[in-house]
Structure formats: C-alpha cells, structure tokens
Design a protein around this motif. Structure first.
Motif: not given
Length: 381
Positions: A364-373
């Motif tokens: 979930d953390l990794f995906q949130s960072l990808l979404d932010a980018k």
C-alpha cells in the motif's frame, strides 16, 4: 509492481535485519509483486537465484564485490548503480541508511522511481549514529533525507529521524513482521528437573549478554541444573566464552554458534531471554512471541513496544543481573501464568505483526508513492 529490495547482507548471512528481509521478500512476492533482492555476492553462492513463490516472482541477485575494505564497498556501489540503470523498476526499498541508500536515492532521482529507506536500529549502534561517525556518513545522511519515504519500525527510530532533520511527512510507521507457526510452543512435562532458557541473536555488546551471564549464578542457586544457551555468532563470542569460564559456568551456559532452526530450539526451551541494551524492533522477540513461549526481555523502548510487563511476558531492568535473575525465577515459579502470557503474546503477533499483513501494508505504501508520481496502478486489482 517491480520492486528492488536492496540490502548489503542477505541470508545465509544471519542477523535480525537479514531475517526480516528474508521473510518480507517472499511475502511481497506472494502479494503479486515482482521482487528482486539486490545484495553483495559471497563466495560459494550463486550470483542469481530464482525463488519459487505462490503468486509473484522473487529473484536474488548477488552483485560482485571484494573482501578488501573500501574496495569492496566501492565495487558494490558501482555494480548496484549499474544494475539500477540497466533494469526498469517501480520502487526501490533499501535496508539501512548507508552506502546502498546513497546510490539508490541518486538513481531514483535520476530515473524517476520512488525510493523507500529502512533504518534497522536505534541508539549507539543504529543507522543514525553510524551516519554521525561513519566514513562519508554525513554526505550519506544528506542524500538519505531526499528519499521519498522512510519506514520506521519503532518510536525510538522515529525520534532519531526527526532529530536528524528527516521530514515528518515522509516517515511511515511500519513494524517488522514474522510468520505465525501453525504449532505453538507447549510446556515440557519434566521442565522443572532441568529448566532451559535460550537467547537467539547476534553476540554483540548491545544485546547485554554479559548481564545475562552474570545473572546465571543467581538462577542456579534456585535451579542448580538450569541451562542457558546463547545461540548466534558475533564479535562478543570470545569475551562471553571467557566470562563463562571465569564464573565457573561451563556446562550451565552454552554457546553453540548459529542455527538455521531457531523455531526448533525454542520449542524445546522453557524460556526465551532478551537482555538487550538497545533494540529497534527485535525479530527474535517477535518470533518467540509468535510461538507463544514464556519470555523475559529488558525494559527498553524497543521491547516495551511489543511486551507489556505481566501481559505478554516479563520485563526486567537492563544492565542489572540481580533484577534479571529475579524475573527469570519468577517466570519459572509462576509457570502457568508465564504460559498464559505466552499465549497472549502469540495472539498479539498474529493480529498485528504477521508477515502477510506487514507485506500488504508495504505494498500500500509503495503504491501510494507511485500514485503520487502519476505512475498509475501497477498491480491488477
């Protein structure tokens, strides 16, 4: 999701951080990720290993290095930089705030992938302390503060990160995780005749094993056949063996070396002991709790995060052999209550610290960072 999990040391190297990552890597793959572990090569090991998982893919790549000091670090950093340049990834997850992190953050900025860093310890032996005195530590510290996120496994680590100037909004509290054994610890029928206690971990000054050995003659005064086994390797092995000889404890205290069957050792024990002076979040303590074995740990912040005295186990003051011996004896004197505390500890780990749940939180953390980018979804729902 293509993940690069970066760590200078990885099993068969033995240590708390190595064990955490050996649990986390396949758990992330089980969540559907394509996980590549990038680590330093060691003699006798394959440079590439494919690990079977039920869902995603797990590959271990061992990068060329050297045993020569400084040269080995330079080669490892060069080869890590080259690999990250030549292979497309979505996220880099780096263990320890050291040379690997320096390379990964720079490559993430250049190539556009988010980088998540993971300090493995707090206090005098922790990552932030190393940055204060280590070679190029201050330069590495400046680079680390540019990471997209920092995973903190304990409040002590969070406090140190904030004091070192890391942005609070980038610090994410995520605990260590362990597998939950299907079969819990059970008391041995004849344990009182010759009770057994085990420590499992690195034989290092921060583990407080000198205090534990000093406590053992006081334990033997009540249980003359009690056996203490210190499983592991580390820089304190010779000093601890000398202490055992000086105190006349040969036969009562054993240092057998490392093991690849920590679970089996604990299942045959009557008490798990952790006398640390410093801890981030002890993987050995979590594993003991997951089994449900009665335990005694030092009352330091990292251990208090997991164990409440007389609820999941017992806590004793650090650096106090007499107090430690007293708590050990109380656990054995009230063994039924100690066993009930162990069951409570096992339930807590199953609910909050299972490796599957921790892996999902990481995804979930990794995906949130990808979404932010703006890189969109990378795992099919």
């Amino acid at each position: 999701m293509k993940l690069a999990l970066i760590t200078r040391r990885y099993p068969p190297d033995i240590g708390g951080a190595e064990k955490v990552l050996s649990y986390l890597a396949p758990a992330l793959a089980a969540e559907g990720a394509d996980v590549t572990v990038l680590t330093a090569h060691a003699p006798g090991l394959a440079k590439r290993e494919e690990v079977a998982t039920p869902a995603g893919r797990l590959t271990v790549i061992r990068l060329a290095t050297s045993r020569a000091r400084f040269v080995g670090t330079w080669l490892y950093m060069r080869n890590l930089r080259r690999w990250l340049t030549e292979h497309a990834i979505d996220v880099a997850y780096v263990s320890m705030l050291k040379h690997d992190a320096y390379v990964a953050v720079a490559q993430g900025r250049r190539l556009g992938f988010p980088v998540v860093l993971r300090p493995e310890g707090a206090g005098a032996t922790g990552d932030l302390a190393w940055q204060a005195w280590g070679r190029f530590g201050k330069a590495i510290a400046r680079r680390c503060r540019d990471a997209d996120a920092i995973v903190s496994i304990s409040q002590a680590i969070t406090d140190e990160l904030l004091q070192a100037g890391f942005a609070a909004k980038r610090i994410r509290a995520l605990p260590n995780g362990v597998p939950i054994p299907p079969t819990p610890w059970q008391p041995r029928p004849d344990w009182q005749a010759a009770p057994r206690a085990h420590f499992i971990g690195r034989l290092a000054p921060e583990k407080g094993l000198d205090t534990l050995i000093d406590a053992w003659p006081l334990v033997l005064a009540t249980h003359p056949r009690a056996k203490l086994t210190l499983i592991g390797e580390g820089p304190e092995r010779a000093a601890l063996a000398g202490q055992v000889e000086r105190l006349g404890l040969r036969g009562a205290v054993d240092l057998p070396g490392a093991t690849d069957d920590a679970k089996g050792q604990l299942l045959a024990s009557d008490l798990f002991l952790l006398s640390s002076r410093e801890e981030g979040m002890s993987i050995a303590l979590l594993e003991a709790m997951a089994l449900g074995i009665p335990l005694v740990a030092s009352a330091i912040p990292g251990n208090q995060q997991l164990v409440q005295d007389r609820v999941q186990g017992r806590l004793a003051p650090p650096n106090d052999p007499a107090a430690l011996a007293q708590v050990i004896l109380e656990q054995w004197a009230e063994f039924d209550q100690a066993a009930l505390m162990g069951q409570t500890a096992r339930r807590r780990v199953a609910e909050e610290f299972s490796i599957a749940a921790v892996a999902r939180k990481h995804i979930d953390l990794f995906q949130s960072l990808l979404d932010a980018k703006g890189r969109g979804r990378t795992i099919l729902e």
